[in-house]
Write a protein that holds these residues in place. Structure first.
Motif, PDB file in Angstrom:
ATOM      1  N   GLU A 189       0.810  -1.231   0.000  1.00  0.00           N
ATOM      2  CA  GLU A 189       0.000   0.000   0.000  1.00  0.00           C
ATOM      3  C   GLU A 189       0.840   1.276   0.000  1.00  0.00           C
ATOM      4  O   GLU A 189       0.381   2.336  -0.431  1.00  0.00           O
ATOM      5  N   ARG A 190       2.074   1.178   0.505  1.00  0.00           N
ATOM      6  CA  ARG A 190       2.932   2.376   0.519  1.00  0.00           C
ATOM      7  C   ARG A 190       4.352   1.948   0.175  1.00  0.00           C
ATOM      8  O   ARG A 190       5.212   1.821   1.039  1.00  0.00           O
ATOM      9  N   ILE A 191       4.573   1.728  -1.108  1.00  0.00           N
ATOM     10  CA  ILE A 191       5.882   1.247  -1.544  1.00  0.00           C
ATOM     11  C   ILE A 191       6.833   2.444  -1.632  1.00  0.00           C
ATOM     12  O   ILE A 191       6.631   3.357  -2.439  1.00  0.00           O
ATOM     13  N   GLY A 207      13.812  -7.685  -2.634  1.00  0.00           N
ATOM     14  CA  GLY A 207      15.039  -6.883  -2.492  1.00  0.00           C
ATOM     15  C   GLY A 207      15.551  -6.872  -1.057  1.00  0.00           C
ATOM     16  O   GLY A 207      16.737  -7.051  -0.800  1.00  0.00           O
ATOM     17  N   LYS A 208      14.650  -6.679  -0.101  1.00  0.00           N
ATOM     18  CA  LYS A 208      15.067  -6.623   1.314  1.00  0.00           C
ATOM     19  C   LYS A 208      15.709  -7.949   1.712  1.00  0.00           C
ATOM     20  O   LYS A 208      16.715  -7.985   2.418  1.00  0.00           O
ATOM     21  N   LEU A 209      15.110  -9.056   1.261  1.00  0.00           N
ATOM     22  CA  LEU A 209      15.655 -10.352   1.673  1.00  0.00           C
ATOM     23  C   LEU A 209      16.983 -10.654   0.982  1.00  0.00           C
ATOM     24  O   LEU A 209      17.846 -11.318   1.568  1.00  0.00           O
ATOM     25  N   PHE A 279       7.555  -6.439   8.768  1.00  0.00           N
ATOM     26  CA  PHE A 279       6.528  -5.706   8.026  1.00  0.00           C
ATOM     27  C   PHE A 279       7.217  -4.611   7.217  1.00  0.00           C
ATOM     28  O   PHE A 279       8.030  -3.861   7.756  1.00  0.00           O
ATOM     29  N   GLU A 280       6.847  -4.502   5.973  1.00  0.00           N
ATOM     30  CA  GLU A 280       7.513  -3.541   5.095  1.00  0.00           C
ATOM     31  C   GLU A 280       6.508  -2.807   4.224  1.00  0.00           C
ATOM     32  O   GLU A 280       5.668  -3.432   3.561  1.00  0.00           O
ATOM     33  N   ASP A 281       6.609  -1.508   4.230  1.00  0.00           N
ATOM     34  CA  ASP A 281       5.849  -0.654   3.309  1.00  0.00           C
ATOM     35  C   ASP A 281       4.335  -0.867   3.364  1.00  0.00           C
ATOM     36  O   ASP A 281       3.645  -0.866   2.336  1.00  0.00           O
ATOM     37  N   PHE A 282       3.838  -1.034   4.571  1.00  0.00           N
ATOM     38  CA  PHE A 282       2.396  -0.955   4.821  1.00  0.00           C
ATOM     39  C   PHE A 282       2.052   0.527   4.963  1.00  0.00           C
ATOM     40  O   PHE A 282       2.913   1.337   5.331  1.00  0.00           O
ATOM     41  N   ASP A 303      10.207  -2.427   9.674  1.00  0.00           N
ATOM     42  CA  ASP A 303      11.425  -1.801   9.177  1.00  0.00           C
ATOM     43  C   ASP A 303      11.259  -0.289   9.012  1.00  0.00           C
ATOM     44  O   ASP A 303      12.186   0.480   9.267  1.00  0.00           O
ATOM     45  N   ASP A 304      10.090   0.132   8.560  1.00  0.00           N
ATOM     46  CA  ASP A 304       9.883   1.555   8.277  1.00  0.00           C
ATOM     47  C   ASP A 304       9.740   2.374   9.553  1.00  0.00           C
ATOM     48  O   ASP A 304      10.119   3.538   9.593  1.00  0.00           O
ATOM     49  N   ILE A 305       9.210   1.741  10.602  1.00  0.00           N
ATOM     50  CA  ILE A 305       9.099   2.440  11.884  1.00  0.00           C
ATOM     51  C   ILE A 305      10.396   2.235  12.679  1.00  0.00           C
ATOM     52  O   ILE A 305      11.076   3.188  13.054  1.00  0.00           O
TER      53      ILE A 305
HETATM   54 MG   LIG Z   1      10.277   0.382   3.574  1.00  0.00          MG
END
Ligand SMILES: [Mg+2]
Ligand SMILES: O=C([O-])CC(=O)C(=O)O
Length: 589
Positions: A189-191, A207-209, A279-282, A303-305
């Motif tokens: 939802e928020r890439i 990519g992250k992995l 969790f990534e890019d929610f 990761d984003d937080i």
């Molecule tokens: Mg991210």
């Protein structure tokens, strides 16, 4: 090509080819942590099979198969006569990659390599990390996600859509690897700062992995990328005939929560309590809730937080060597009060509280946030989302970022809004007029969303700014002096952080672990780096850095009684290093 079975197994190992197409040389990873040497002999068996061996990216070595291996594994005639070692293969591929001028073509060439010869892919990535990070990761991965429908070739992770409701456990069992240690999951939802890319967000977990492996040494076979597809609100994608996801508006509310609940439950049931779920890019409205809801029952990390917070705190701690004073002497202003902004703000407040013993309610007062409606102040409290409320301090309303800079007089300005070009000339000039060495962090990704460029930060501040950004920028020459910007990207933290959780068998993530990771990263900045004005160490040392981060995170897990791997290793740095995957070829003879 016939397929002759030629097993050499000890310890009664089992065939991990699991009915999803077999053959090839297979190895067994029985342990949570095993060194490469341990993995070579007793755990290796082979099923000789020429073509399928060449087509299995995990075991294929291409032209590097030796004469003996070509004989033993029915490869004669399937390869041209030349034998290249891995170094020569690397040289050839780097040469080829550099011929592509379009970054997306480099990305596609790297993905092809990953699907053809996994060890060579990681060899390239590890040995050329500074050159290839921008290719397989930010910023190019953003463009890849935008075009994922048309460049899609082979699935690289699991897709769990609303169609799989009620069957998620079965879907997890379809994944060929059974021993998973890290899942990176997005709902697209928020890439990055690119918004809702729906199912095409898959490029991000992939990519992250790949960085978990290349930068943190987590084995590729224990990494699982997942995209949860609940639809998309992106009209362009909904109208695109090549879109690969569900063509419907996003499910929300109970329907969304139920799918996520089933997913979280199935993951724990299938992989146990020690699997890390990143969790990534929610989008903000789900990211905070999911983290809060599952952090007491699962090993979860956003990761984003949290990852971004930890990397930024590390940069701030390191920057004190350049600007002097302690954290408490600084005033922080954020543009953007979402996951990254509030996550970083909270971690700074916690660190100041740890250093000064003042309650966190007090230390938060040094930190101000601006969102789309202006400065977050107490008169807005009623209408604020929950995660913004702690930042509503007493102040009269201020509408613009520029006015907020003038009113708050920050020493540190942090952009985390996902909106590019928002640090204008006036904003940067005002920061430079207020501070001898203003710290300016433009964190939004990819490059197009950066709040300002490195060149703008240095020229507008007349060379005074200490600058770092989420996406990479080249060094800038200003008035005869070379300025090297840092890259404040969570890629510094999550690979080592995850490794620390894995090696200690941690069952929960705690803020203390994030602080430990920040301190470990800051401690890796050398005098030589400081002399160049850098507040992050170069990525070329990342594996060593990750081992240090992993050791500190694992130590915290042990101290907090959250580590399940006992006894505690004496030298955690050495232990972390010994657990790291290395991509050199193994002998199949
Ligand atoms: Mg991210
Ligand atoms: O992926 C990156 O480069 C950093 C990140 O998590 C984001 O921007 O969402």
């Amino acid at each position: 090509m016939s397929s002759a079975s030629l097993k050499e197994m000890r310890n009664g190992g089992e065939d991990y080819s699991n009915g999803h197409g077999g053959g090839g040389v297979r190895d067994l990873y029985g342990e949570d942590c095993a060194t490469e040497d341990q993995l070579i002999t007793p755990w290796t068996f082979s099923v000789a099979s020429g073509c399928s061996l060449l087509r299995d990216p995990r075991y294929n070595k291409g032209l590097a198969f030796t004469e003996g291996e070509r004989d033993a594994h029915y490869l004669r005639g399937l390869l041209p006569p030349a034998i290249f070692n891995q170094e020569l293969q690397e040289k050839r591929l780097m040469h080829n990659l550099r011929q592509y001028e379009v970054p997306l073509h480099r990305y596609m060439a790297m993905m092809d390599l990953q699907e053809r010869n996994e060890r060579l892919f990681y060899k390239l990535l590890i040995n050329n990390v500074e050159e290839l990070l921008p290719v397989v990761y930010t910023p190019t991965v953003g463009e890849a996600c935008q075009k994922y429908g048309s460049i899609f070739r082979r699935p690289q992770g699991l897709y769990i859509s609303l169609k799989e409701k009620g069957k998620i456990l079965e879907v997890l069992k379809n994944w060929p690897e059974k021993s998973i240690q890290v899942i990176v999951v997005t709902d697209g939802e928020r890439i990055l700062g690119l918004g809702d890319l729906g199912c095409q967000g898959m490029g991000i977990p992939v990519g992250k992995l790949s960085l978990y492996t290349a930068l943190g040494g987590v084995r590729p076979s224990s990494c699982l990328p997942i995209t949860i597809d609940v639809g998309t609100n992106n009209e362009k994608l909904l109208n695109d005939e090549f879109y690969i996801g569900l063509k419907q508006k996003r499910a929300t509310g109970q329907e969304y929560a139920e799918l996520l609940e089933e997913f979280m439950h199935a993951v724990k049931q299938n992989y146990g309590e020690k699997v890390l779920i990143q969790f990534e890019d929610f989008a903000n409205h789900n990211a905070f809730d999911l983290l809060e809801k599952y952090s007491s029952s699962h090993l979860v990390f956003n990761d984003d937080i949290q990852g971004t917070a930890s990397v930024v705190l590390a940069g701030l701690l390191a920057s004190l060597k350049l600007v002097g004073g302690t954290l408490v002497d600084h005033t922080f202003l954020f543009l953007g009060a979402g996951e990254a902004g509030t996550g970083i703000a909270e971690l700074i407040a916690l660190e100041i509280s740890k250093q000064t013993k003042a309650p966190v309610e007090e230390t938060r007062k040094k930190i101000w946030l601006v969102d789309s409606k202006g400065l977050i102040v107490s008169s807005r409290l009623e209408s604020l989302q929950q995660f913004k409320k702690p930042w509503a301090h007493e102040h009269e309303p201020v509408k613009s970022l520029l006015d907020a800079v003038k009113a708050i007089k920050p020493t540190v300005l942090i952009g985390s809004s996902g909106a590019g070009k928002t640090f204008t000339k006036e904003v940067v000039e005002t920061m430079a007029s207020l501070n001898e060495k203003p710290l300016i962090l433009a964190l939004s990704n990819p490059t197009s969303q950066s709040e300002c460029t490195a060149e703008e930060a240095y020229t507008w501040s007349k060379g005074k700014a200490i600058f770092a950004s989420g996406s990479p920028f080249d060094p800038v020459e200003y008035e005869g002096k070379l300025f090297v910007p840092g890259q404040a990207n969570n890629a510094y933290i999550f690979p080592g952080f995850g490794l620390g959780l894995i090696i200690s068998g941690a069952i929960r993530v705690r803020d203390e672990m994030l602080l430990a990771a920040s301190e470990a990263l800051a401690a890796q900045v050398s005098q030589e780096n400081y002399d160049k004005g850098l507040i992050y160490p170069p990525f070329s040392n990342i594996r060593k850095i990750s081992a240090h981060i992993a050791a500190k995170v694992a130590a915290k897990a042990y101290d907090l009684g959250l580590a399940s791997h006992l006894p505690r290793p004496k030298d955690l740095v050495k232990y972390a290093e010994s657990c790291m995957y290395s991509p050199g070829y193994r002998s199949y003879r």
